[in-house]
Design a protein around this motif. Structure first.
Motif, short mmCIF file in Angstrom:
data_model
loop_
_atom_site.label_atom_id
_atom_site.label_comp_id
_atom_site.label_asym_id
_atom_site.label_seq_id
_atom_site.Cartn_x
_atom_site.Cartn_y
_atom_site.Cartn_z
N ARG A 206 0.87 -1.19 0.00
CA ARG A 206 0.00 0.00 0.00
C ARG A 206 0.90 1.23 0.00
O ARG A 206 1.69 1.46 0.93
N ASP B 20 -3.11 0.20 -3.85
CA ASP B 20 -2.56 -1.12 -3.59
C ASP B 20 -1.81 -1.57 -4.83
O ASP B 20 -2.35 -1.52 -5.95
N SER C 119 -5.22 -5.02 2.72
CA SER C 119 -5.94 -4.75 1.48
C SER C 119 -6.85 -5.90 1.05
O SER C 119 -7.40 -5.87 -0.06
#
Length: 368
Positions: free
Chosen positions: A99, A149, A308
């Protein structure tokens, strides 16, 4: 094409018109699917050839001479195009999801990825091929800027080279190297176990776990066609076949045929053939599936723990193991998610075992 320019295509390939062969190598066989691309893609030919024992092990080339010879015969006998796109999937390919701040400048993003990858990728980056792809965005919060991401793939350069050498010695032209998991996603992302296109059937916030049950197990979590997570496990069909070879005195090709013949559905008394071999095959499958289920659970838990992570709604299987009668249903009982063995429509003219094996090379030929 030189090595440096070729390996830059690890995750992003060139789109060219003409014929391209997706090539997938496993411990027991090599499979190729030729696709003609001219605006749309059309399957022209496909073939599978057994590999002698010891040529390919644990997802890597062990006998370059043996592989080169097998490739030469496969392509000559089936008159396949010499232009190939190779899929690689083994435990020396590492994938991580990072991320990062949403950076618009590609060079700055590449530098940020490389900086973060130094801490996340367990290999010297100066000895690796490194690629990345943005797979999703995170809205800006009041106290933080927008983030994205990014899936990062790293592969050892020397390992990639061991694949390219026998391919070139077989007279073939490697025009791309891809992650095997990406080919699997491209081949299967248009269909799900529900019998409808994944893009329209599954909610946008859900993902699918794709699993190629081959000599090793290749896993990928994807939302539509975006790969969110991928992992290669050494637990696969190779170990089950190996047990058949050692206990039943069979060659790997015959052991594989017995596993598909026996399966997990019918009572042993109803299965034709040598009772001893039938019993060995069933026992190998029963014990082998335990390891496969454990690996699937481990992978789902590991992925689900990531910041994520997107909820996984179903599991889609391909590869030789998915053609073993009763195996998908047995996994579903223990995993608790809907599971289906899915074959691309263009492979409908092949028997189920061949279609299962050809699914991944078909996706490699489709490119990105």
């Amino acid at each position: 094409m030189d090595f440096s320019s070729l390996t830059k295509q690890l995750s992003i390939g060139r789109k060219k018109s003409g014929d391209l062969v997706g090539l997938d190598i496993e411990a027991g066989s090599v499979a190729a699917a030729e696709v003609h691309v001219n605006g749309s893609a059309q399957l022209k030919a496909a073939a599978v050839r057994p590999l002698p024992p010891g040529v390919f092990q644990d997802g890597e080339v062990a006998d370059a001479d043996g592989l080169a010879e097998a490739l030469n015969v496969l392509f000559s006998e089936n008159k396949l195009s010499k232009r190939v796109r190779l899929g690689i999937g083994n435990q020396r390919v590492i994938a991580r999801t990072l991320r990062l701040p949403a950076i618009e400048d590609p060079k700055e993003m590449e530098a940020a990825v490389r900086f973060q990858a130094q801490e996340q990728i367990p290999m010297p980056l100066d000895q690796a091929v490194l690629e990345h792809q943005v797979v999703g965005g995170v809205p800006a919060a009041p106290d933080s800027p927008p983030q994205v991401d990014v899936v990062v793939i790293a592969a050892r350069r020397d390992m990639v080279a061991t694949f390219l050498d026998p391919i070139r010695r077989a007279g073939l032209e490697p025009v791309g190297v891809d992650l095997a998991a990406f080919g699997m996603i491209r081949s299967l992302a248009g269909a799900s176990g529900r019998g409808a296109p994944a893009e329209t059937e599954a909610p946008a916030e859900e993902a699918v776990l794709y699993c190629n049950l081959g000599s090793v197990m290749n896993l990928a979590v994807a939302r539509r066609r975006a790969c969110l997570f991928t992992r290669v496990s050494g637990i696969g069909v190779e170990g089950i076949v190996g047990r058949m070879v050692s206990e039943g005195g069979l060659i790997p090709e015959h052991a594989t045929q017995w596993l598909v013949h026996v399966g997990l559905e019918r009572p042993l008394a109803e299965i034709e053939g040598d009772p001893q071999i039938v019993s060995i095959a069933r026992r190998a499958l029963e014990e082998g599936i335990s390891g496969i289920v454990d690996e699937l659970r481990l992978s789902l838990d590991y992925y689900g723990a990531q910041e994520s992570a997107v909820p996984v709604s179903e599991v889609v299987l391909c590869g030789l193991g998915s053609a073993v009668p009763g195996l998908p249903a047995r996994i579903e009982e223990q995993i608790g998610l809907p599971i289906a063995a899915v074959r691309p429509g263009v492979l409908a003219g092949y028997d189920d075992v061949a279609a299962a094996r050809l699914t991944l090379p078909l996706g490699l030929a489709l490119e990105g």
